[in-house]
Motif scaffolding. Structure first.
Motif, PDB file in Angstrom:
ATOM      1  N   UNK A 172      28.308 -62.742  13.099  1.00 24.53           N
ATOM      2  CA  UNK A 172      29.433 -63.547  13.597  1.00 24.53           C
ATOM      3  C   UNK A 172      30.696 -63.160  12.830  1.00 24.53           C
ATOM      4  N   UNK A 173      31.813 -63.651  13.302  1.00 29.17           N
ATOM      5  CA  UNK A 173      33.097 -63.389  12.664  1.00 29.17           C
ATOM      6  C   UNK A 173      33.664 -64.661  12.041  1.00 29.17           C
ATOM      7  N   UNK A 174      32.783 -65.493  11.519  1.00 31.28           N
ATOM      8  CA  UNK A 174      33.177 -66.801  11.004  1.00 31.28           C
ATOM      9  C   UNK A 174      33.761 -66.762   9.614  1.00 31.28           C
ATOM     10  N   UNK A 175      33.653 -67.919   8.930  1.00 32.14           N
ATOM     11  CA  UNK A 175      34.330 -68.077   7.645  1.00 32.14           C
ATOM     12  C   UNK A 175      33.623 -67.350   6.504  1.00 32.14           C
ATOM     13  N   UNK A 176      32.380 -66.976   6.718  1.00 27.11           N
ATOM     14  CA  UNK A 176      31.641 -66.258   5.683  1.00 27.11           C
ATOM     15  C   UNK A 176      31.122 -67.178   4.583  1.00 27.11           C
ATOM     16  N   UNK A 177      30.300 -66.605   3.681  1.00 26.22           N
ATOM     17  CA  UNK A 177      29.658 -67.371   2.611  1.00 26.22           C
ATOM     18  C   UNK A 177      29.769 -66.575   1.313  1.00 26.22           C
ATOM     19  N   UNK A 178      30.072 -67.258   0.236  1.00 33.26           N
ATOM     20  CA  UNK A 178      30.128 -66.609  -1.062  1.00 33.26           C
ATOM     21  C   UNK A 178      28.703 -66.234  -1.493  1.00 33.26           C
ATOM     22  N   UNK A 179      28.526 -65.064  -2.142  1.00 29.05           N
ATOM     23  CA  UNK A 179      27.177 -64.621  -2.543  1.00 29.05           C
ATOM     24  C   UNK A 179      26.429 -65.623  -3.420  1.00 29.05           C
ATOM     25  N   UNK A 180      27.129 -66.445  -4.170  1.00 30.31           N
ATOM     26  CA  UNK A 180      26.464 -67.425  -5.041  1.00 30.31           C
ATOM     27  C   UNK A 180      25.636 -68.437  -4.253  1.00 30.31           C
ATOM     28  N   UNK A 181      25.958 -68.572  -2.962  1.00 27.13           N
ATOM     29  CA  UNK A 181      25.297 -69.597  -2.146  1.00 27.13           C
ATOM     30  C   UNK A 181      24.274 -69.019  -1.159  1.00 27.13           C
ATOM     31  N   UNK A 182      23.951 -67.717  -1.286  1.00 27.88           N
ATOM     32  CA  UNK A 182      23.049 -67.080  -0.323  1.00 27.88           C
ATOM     33  C   UNK A 182      21.672 -67.754  -0.282  1.00 27.88           C
ATOM     34  N   UNK A 183      21.143 -68.141  -1.422  1.00 25.93           N
ATOM     35  CA  UNK A 183      19.828 -68.791  -1.456  1.00 25.93           C
ATOM     36  C   UNK A 183      19.927 -70.294  -1.249  1.00 25.93           C
ATOM     37  N   UNK A 184      21.017 -70.871  -1.698  1.00 24.18           N
ATOM     38  CA  UNK A 184      21.171 -72.321  -1.620  1.00 24.18           C
ATOM     39  C   UNK A 184      21.174 -72.828  -0.191  1.00 24.18           C
ATOM     40  N   UNK A 185      21.728 -72.039   0.724  1.00 25.26           N
ATOM     41  CA  UNK A 185      21.878 -72.534   2.101  1.00 25.26           C
ATOM     42  C   UNK A 185      20.533 -72.695   2.816  1.00 25.26           C
ATOM     43  N   UNK A 186      19.453 -72.077   2.302  1.00 27.42           N
ATOM     44  CA  UNK A 186      18.141 -72.213   2.931  1.00 27.42           C
ATOM     45  C   UNK A 186      17.348 -73.403   2.383  1.00 27.42           C
ATOM     46  N   UNK A 187      17.931 -74.117   1.399  1.00 28.28           N
ATOM     47  CA  UNK A 187      17.244 -75.244   0.789  1.00 28.28           C
ATOM     48  C   UNK A 187      17.482 -76.497   1.620  1.00 28.28           C
ATOM     49  N   UNK A 188      16.448 -77.327   1.706  1.00 31.41           N
ATOM     50  CA  UNK A 188      16.501 -78.547   2.504  1.00 31.41           C
ATOM     51  C   UNK A 188      17.655 -79.446   2.059  1.00 31.41           C
ATOM     52  N   UNK A 189      18.460 -79.915   3.025  1.00 32.73           N
ATOM     53  CA  UNK A 189      19.567 -80.868   2.835  1.00 32.73           C
ATOM     54  C   UNK A 189      20.752 -80.282   2.077  1.00 32.73           C
ATOM     55  N   UNK A 190      20.761 -78.985   1.836  1.00 31.73           N
ATOM     56  CA  UNK A 190      21.882 -78.395   1.106  1.00 31.73           C
ATOM     57  C   UNK A 190      23.054 -78.142   2.059  1.00 31.73           C
ATOM     58  N   UNK A 191      24.238 -78.582   1.616  1.00 27.38           N
ATOM     59  CA  UNK A 191      25.461 -78.370   2.391  1.00 27.38           C
ATOM     60  C   UNK A 191      26.504 -77.748   1.470  1.00 27.38           C
ATOM     61  N   UNK A 192      27.313 -76.826   2.024  1.00 31.03           N
ATOM     62  CA  UNK A 192      28.350 -76.161   1.240  1.00 31.03           C
ATOM     63  C   UNK A 192      29.731 -76.758   1.495  1.00 31.03           C
ATOM     64  N   UNK A 193      29.821 -77.622   2.520  1.00 27.18           N
ATOM     65  CA  UNK A 193      31.135 -78.165   2.899  1.00 27.18           C
ATOM     66  C   UNK A 193      31.046 -79.671   3.071  1.00 27.18           C
ATOM     67  N   UNK A 194      32.167 -80.326   3.009  1.00 26.37           N
ATOM     68  CA  UNK A 194      32.230 -81.761   3.225  1.00 26.37           C
ATOM     69  C   UNK A 194      31.903 -82.099   4.670  1.00 26.37           C
ATOM     70  N   UNK A 195      31.249 -83.264   4.866  1.00 29.17           N
ATOM     71  CA  UNK A 195      30.822 -83.641   6.211  1.00 29.17           C
ATOM     72  C   UNK A 195      31.982 -83.902   7.161  1.00 29.17           C
ATOM     73  N   UNK A 196      33.146 -84.263   6.602  1.00 22.62           N
ATOM     74  CA  UNK A 196      34.287 -84.519   7.479  1.00 22.62           C
ATOM     75  C   UNK A 196      34.924 -83.234   7.971  1.00 22.62           C
ATOM     76  N   UNK A 197      34.568 -82.090   7.330  1.00 17.50           N
ATOM     77  CA  UNK A 197      35.128 -80.806   7.739  1.00 17.50           C
ATOM     78  C   UNK A 197      34.191 -80.064   8.673  1.00 17.50           C
ATOM     79  N   UNK A 198      32.902 -80.086   8.352  1.00 12.34           N
ATOM     80  CA  UNK A 198      31.888 -79.442   9.188  1.00 12.34           C
ATOM     81  C   UNK A 198      30.719 -80.400   9.352  1.00 12.34           C
TER      82      UNK A 198
END
Length: 464
Positions: free
Chosen positions: A395-421
């Motif tokens: 995709x051509x989206x906002x992208x992800x910082x490498x520090x969060x590559x593993x974190x995003x696959x963890x249950x209930x993990x979010x990288x952004x505030x709920x009011x934004x995404x």
């Protein structure tokens, strides 16, 4: 003819296998192996019984014939008694193994004595005595092996006395020797007997150490295997309990949430004139929280149902799954004016219901994290890697910082505030669990501001 020979060999093989099973089940005492060396002594003895009867039957015919033409009727009687004794030892149940050993030794040693008596002091009788001496050292434990030496010394003394007395009882067919020659003969027999008694146990000592280490390792491995089985059973039981609890909790929690949401909306509708803007804002936030809670429960329920896949695999057209995901997310795609494309996609053997969730979550994730005022471009491609399929969603989206590559696959993990995404942090956890249950892997490559590529593999399965 070839077919007949094959059938004949098969019949012989089955008969021999049945005979072998009968001998071992009759003679070898079952139970836990306490001393591995003694076990192999017993195994060697029973194996000897297994082969001794067929071999005796083969040699019996020429032996009887030679005894008949030389008028040695005593040998015929002795051979018959020996064969009968060996048959009883081998096939009669209920006899202790140690008794079978001593009966076998007695019969064989007796044959050696009779052969010396009838065929002379240079005949095969001496070979019998030497062979049974070695056999006793091999199959008898501890000091029992010295019995062979005592027997040989007694036999040599008896025949020495017969020779010295003028051999009045020995057969006329026996070779005539003097006492000095006989002393030389039995001295060599006794010498070899002692050598075997001394050297074979030394060899067995090293063998016993090796066997004990081997059996110790085997028992330890068996204990570890049993412990692992118990642990796996406990884990499976806990997983089942957890999945059942998650399902029940998720199902039961939805009803009070629906009730809370419904009553809040009724309050807002019925008392709209009495509630100021601040009160309406409170109600809106409460309803939004209840809706997000409900979505979280639904995602948790969906995650709990992804168990180990046991249903048979079937043909799955990946291009069809991609189009179905587009239909499901059509409203978002139209709102964002997204461009959804795919390359050449294969038909694979897998599980469509699970892969559909993977495709839908990855496409939805790409739509959710697209750039503002930039229409999303999402593309699915595939590469054949021999033993597996490699799929790539870019995709051509906002992208992800490498520090969060593993974190995003963890249950209930979010990288952004709920009011934004919007989202519950469950989508990629579901993707990871499904792909790993299918035997594949999932990972990503991304640069902030430049988009993301999700990769996942599916192992190839031969169609049933």
């Amino acid at each position: 003819m070839e077919k007949g020979r094959t059938v004949g060999e098969g019949l012989v093989g089955r008969a021999w296998k049945k005979y072998r099973h009968h001998v071992f089940s009759t003679c070898l005492e079952a139970g836990k192996i306490k001393d591995p060396l003694n076990y192999w002594r017993d195994y060697l003895f029973v194996t000897t019984l297994l082969f001794i009867i067929p071999l005796c039957l083969i040699t019996l015919i020429p032996g009887v014939y030679l005894s008949y033409i030389t008028s040695l009727n005593g040998l015929i009687v002795v051979d018959g008694v020996a064969i009968a004794g060996l048959l009883l030892i081998t096939h009669l149940p209920g006899i202790r193994l140690v008794i079978r050993k001593w009966l076998f030794i007695g019969i064989t040693y007796g044959i050696g004595i009779v052969l010396i008596y009838y065929l002379g002091n240079f005949g095969p009788g001496l070979l019998y005595l030497l062979a049974i001496s070695v056999f006793m050292v091999l199959v008898l434990p501890g000091k029992s092996r010295w019995v062979s030496l005592y027997l040989n010394m007694a036999s040599c003394l008896v025949f020495g006395w017969l020779i010295q007395a003028g051999n009045p009882f020995q057969s006329q067919y026996a070779a005539s020797v003097d006492i000095k020659t006989w002393v030389a003969i039995f001295t060599n027999l006794i010498f070899l007997n002692v050598v075997f008694i001394v050297l074979i146990p030394i060899l067995f000592k090293g063998l016993q150490t090796s066997l004990e280490e081997q059996y110790s390792l085997r028992e330890e491995l068996e204990q570890q295997k049993n412990a692992l089985k118990r642990s796996l059973a406990e884990v499976e039981s806990k997983n089942e309990e957890l999945e059942h609890f998650t399902y029940v909790a998720s199902h039961d929690l939805q009803e009070p949430l629906r009730m809370v949401t419904g009553f809040l909306q009724l309050i807002e509708k019925r008392y709209a004139n009495l509630i100021d803007e601040k009160g309406k804002s409170y109600i809106m936030h409460a309803v939004d929280g209840a809706n997000r809670m409900r979505q979280l429960i639904l995602d948790l329920l969906k995650y709990s149902r992804i168990q180990s896949i046991q249903d048979p695999a079937h043909e799955v057209d990946m291009s069809v799954l991609w189009e179905e995901a587009k239909t499901t997310l059509a409203e978002e795609i139209e709102t964002l004016k997204a461009e959804i494309t795919h390359g050449s996609l294969p038909k694979i053997t897998s599980h469509s219901s699970f892969l559909s969730l993977v495709i839908q979550n990855l496409m939805g994730n790409a739509l959710k994290y697209s750039k503002k005022d930039v229409p999303p471009k999402i593309h699915l491609s595939c590469e054949d890697q021999g033993s597996k399929w490699l799929f790539k969603v870019t995709d051509n989206g906002i992208g992800i910082h490498p520090d969060y590559f593993q974190k995003i696959f963890v249950l209930f993990q979010r990288l952004h505030q709920k009011d934004k995404y919007q989202g519950t942090g469950m989508g990629l956890a579901i993707v990871k669990k499904i792909i790993e249950n299918l035997g594949g892997e999932v990972w990503l490559e991304s640069r902030e501001g430049l988009g993301t590529s999700f990769f996942f593999t599916i192992p190839k399965i031969d169609p049933q």
